[in-house]
Design an enzyme around this catalytic site. Structure first.
Site, short mmCIF file in Angstrom:
data_model
loop_
_atom_site.label_atom_id
_atom_site.label_comp_id
_atom_site.label_asym_id
_atom_site.label_seq_id
_atom_site.Cartn_x
_atom_site.Cartn_y
_atom_site.Cartn_z
N SER A 137 0.83 -1.21 0.00
CA SER A 137 0.00 0.00 0.00
C SER A 137 0.87 1.27 0.00
CB SER A 137 -0.97 -0.06 1.18
OG SER A 137 -1.97 0.90 1.04
N ASP A 156 -9.93 -4.07 -5.37
CA ASP A 156 -9.29 -2.96 -4.65
C ASP A 156 -9.62 -1.66 -5.37
OD1 ASP A 156 -7.43 -1.13 -3.54
OD2 ASP A 156 -5.96 -2.73 -3.20
N HIS A 190 -8.19 -4.76 -0.95
CA HIS A 190 -6.94 -4.19 -0.47
C HIS A 190 -6.42 -5.00 0.73
CE1 HIS A 190 -4.10 -0.90 -0.57
NE2 HIS A 190 -4.15 -0.84 0.74
#
Ligand code: NAG
Ligand code: NAG
Ligand code: NAG
Length: 354
Positions: free
Chosen positions: A193, A296, A326
């Site tokens: 991320s 995501d 995610h």
């Protein structure tokens, strides 16, 4: 009774819709001077920003899963930045003989630049799994978080965590816990991320072969659901469900709290294709593996990144996991999909070790 309630609601709405946290805070102090402080920004139950400017952090992790440590991997903490008191966590398989050296795999945690730590169980479990399965020496650095430390703090800390490895490689008094097993010539940098965004920056900053870090040599980068942004919404951002694990509200909040004050999400540290972002077309980059869940909200930005780099002839491989959101690999490293991610990383390391 109705009137005061209406006033409070309208103030709160101003806060949420504004892109400019400094101004918003000031406006609220004036508008709401006499009432109790209230939270204007909250991130996953561990970060609270109040209208009076106070920032309160919980010392509990957002994801309180049990740590799966069966002793097959050894780990320890080391300070890598004395100025900012930052530590990194080193992992290595406990049974590894010192006759062959292991690649080094950096894992930079996620959390929208605002939350997360090398000590969180989700981060630890994934690193334990990686160290054992790859096998590799895994290095998981902390970095300064926003809004106390806005970008580029996190990126500079990521760079410092690599410089620490170079110091280790050059030192006459090496830390043998590390240097007995680690191959400084085979280093891979991954990030989850926000950490994936850091990995992107480092790949551009250092360029192919990472000459600035010699004798440390980076061989490739792994972007795990990389966190990129931009002022123009992508389709996956605009259409992603509100109950997604990482929804649009939280995406916007993370950027609002982390981008340099007065900037937008087209800033080069947010949008790799923003108006002032460096042009990667002519750059010589190390190979990249990009991994993404198809569900995501950040998917389309990563797809665009991959398509552009591919069209410019860069070595970039993309794997998308159907039905995954995610963070799917780190939240539970025991799922089939998470195991598949580890296998992909293992192959990527093998293919790029020569
Ligand atoms: C702001 O509000 C919080 C929450 O009530 C409180 O803990 C903090 O002391 C306040 N800070 C200031 C500077 O007034
Ligand atoms: C945010 O504040 C800065 C500094 O006061 C200002 O330059 C900028 O235009 C503001 N941005 C927005 C979106 O209001
Ligand atoms: C990477 O971050 C540094 C700030 O630490 C910045 O100077 C540089 O332009 C960034 N590179 C990219 C590609 O965004």
């Amino acid at each position: 009774m109705l009137l005061p309630m209406l006033i409070v609601i309208s103030i709160t709405t101003t806060v949420i819709s504004s892109e400019n946290s400094t101004r918003t805070t000031k406006r609220n102090i004036m508008a709401d001077y006499s009432s109790q402080p209230f939270v204007v920004d909250e991130c996953r139950g561990v970060l609270f920003v109040y209208n009076n400017g106070s920032i309160v952090r919980s010392n509990k992790p957002s994801f309180d899963t049990p740590i799966q440590d069966d002793g097959s991997v050894l780990w320890k903490d080391v300070v890598f930045d004395n100025t900012n008191k930052l530590e990194l966590r080193l992992y290595k398989p406990s049974s590894h003989s010192i006759s062959t050296k292991l690649p080094i795999f950096y894992y930079i945690h996620g959390g929208g630049y605002c939350i997360g730590s090398r000590t969180w169980p989700n981060c630890q479990n994934f690193c334990l799994r990686l160290a054992f399965e790859l096998p590799a020496v895994v290095i998981s650095p902390d970095y300064r978080l926003a809004p106390e430390n806005r970008l580029p703090a996190a990126i500079d800390d990521g760079f410092m965590a690599l410089k620490w490895l170079q110091d280790q490689a050059l030192s006459v008094e090496k830390d043998r816990w590390l240097s007995d097993v680690a191959d400084f010539d085979r280093v891979f940098v991954s990030g989850d991320s926000a950490g994936g965004n850091v990995a992107h920056n480092l790949s551009v900053w250092l360029g192919a072969g990472s000459p600035e870090l010699a004798p440390v040599r980076i061989r490739g980068y792994v972007h795990l659901a990389a966190f990129f942004g931009g002022t123009v919404r992508t389709k996956s951002e605009a259409e992603g469900p509100k109950d997604s694990f990482l929804n649009l509200d939280l995406i916007d909040r993370y950027w609002r709290l982390s981008i340099p004050l007065g900037e937008t999400t087209d800033h080069p540290l947010v949008n790799p294709f923003g108006p002032n972002s460096p042009n990667m077309q002519e750059m010589d980059l190390d190979p990249i593996l990009a991994i993404m869940g198809a569900d995501d909200l950040l998917r389309d930005r990563v797809r665009e990144y991959v398509e552009k780099l591919k069209s410019w002839g860069k070595r970039i491989e993309y794997v998308e996991f159907e039905g995954k959101q995610h963070g799917f690999f780190a939240l539970d490293p025991n799922t089939e999909a998470a195991k598949e991610v580890v296998k992909l990383i293992k192959n990527f390391i093998l293919e790029n070790s020569g």
